[in-house]
Scaffold this active site. Structure first.
Site, short mmCIF file in Angstrom:
data_model
loop_
_atom_site.label_atom_id
_atom_site.label_comp_id
_atom_site.label_asym_id
_atom_site.label_seq_id
_atom_site.Cartn_x
_atom_site.Cartn_y
_atom_site.Cartn_z
CG ASP A 29 -24.44 -1.70 11.05
OD1 ASP A 29 -25.38 -0.89 10.98
OD2 ASP A 29 -23.39 -1.58 10.37
CD GLN A 92 -32.91 7.66 6.48
OE1 GLN A 92 -33.43 8.76 6.68
NE2 GLN A 92 -33.60 6.58 6.18
CG HIS A 98 -31.92 1.88 9.42
ND1 HIS A 98 -32.15 2.56 8.24
CD2 HIS A 98 -30.78 2.39 9.93
CE1 HIS A 98 -31.17 3.42 8.02
NE2 HIS A 98 -30.32 3.36 9.05
P1 5GP Z 1 -27.70 4.94 8.68
O1 5GP Z 1 -26.40 5.66 8.45
O2 5GP Z 1 -28.60 5.02 7.46
O3 5GP Z 1 -28.41 5.33 9.94
O4 5GP Z 1 -27.33 3.43 8.92
C1 5GP Z 1 -27.19 2.49 7.90
C2 5GP Z 1 -26.49 1.31 8.52
O5 5GP Z 1 -26.68 0.20 7.68
C3 5GP Z 1 -24.97 1.50 8.69
O6 5GP Z 1 -24.63 1.30 10.05
C4 5GP Z 1 -24.38 0.44 7.77
O7 5GP Z 1 -23.22 -0.14 8.30
C5 5GP Z 1 -25.51 -0.56 7.64
N1 5GP Z 1 -25.53 -1.26 6.36
C6 5GP Z 1 -25.49 -0.71 5.12
N2 5GP Z 1 -25.57 -1.65 4.17
C7 5GP Z 1 -25.69 -2.84 4.84
C8 5GP Z 1 -25.81 -4.20 4.40
O8 5GP Z 1 -25.84 -4.51 3.20
N3 5GP Z 1 -25.90 -5.15 5.36
C9 5GP Z 1 -25.89 -4.85 6.70
N4 5GP Z 1 -25.98 -5.86 7.56
N5 5GP Z 1 -25.78 -3.59 7.15
C10 5GP Z 1 -25.67 -2.59 6.23
#
Ligand code: 5GP
Ligand code: ZN
Length: 112
Positions: A29, A92, A98
């Site tokens: 992440d 999200q 994911h």
């Molecule tokens: P959500 O909030 O949708 O459950 O989680 C999205 C996750 O994706 C977050 O923890 C964020 O840090 C990670 N993330 C967002 N954009 C990128 C990216 O471009 N590269 C990586 N490695 N992680 C990302």
């Protein structure tokens, strides 16, 4: 499609890839919330668990298995958490399904 995780799958944007096979990819992440924090995603674009079809069940099982296998390889024997955030109220922020694997510290419950 303008999807950041599809771009990671296609290697159009860089990421720290931990594992990859024909169906899934795991990567660190970008903004870790714990000492260990990586994501496992299907290569196929599915927006969220809300859109899952019955035929995706085996794929999701594979994701959980791979996340747990990597957790073992990373030495998370004291425990870890697998998290899926779904939709706006679920927190999200990236609309490509994911699963987060978080570990390496005491995690609070209930989540905020
Ligand atoms: P959500 O909030 O949708 O459950 O989680 C999205 C996750 O994706 C977050 O923890 C964020 O840090 C990670 N993330 C967002 N954009 C990128 C990216 O471009 N590269 C990586 N490695 N992680 C990302
Ligand atoms: Zn996508």
């Amino acid at each position: 499609m303008d999807c950041v995780f599809c771009k990671i799958v296609e290697k159009e944007i860089p990421s720290e890839i931990i594992y990859e096979d024909e169906r899934v990819i795991a990567f660190e992440d970008l903004n870790p919330e714990a000492p260990t924090h990586f994501l496992v995603i299907p290569k196929k674009h599915i927006s969220s668990t809300w859109e899952l079809e019955k035929e995706d069940s085996e794929l999701i099982g594979h994701i959980i298995y791979i996340g747990s296998k990597i957790a073992r390889e990373k030495g998370l024997e004291e425990g870890y958490r697998i998290v899926n955030n779904c939709g706006e109220q679920g927190g999200q922020t990236v609309d490509h399904i994911h699963f987060h694997i978080l570990g390496g510290r005491n995690l609070q419950w209930p989540p905020g």
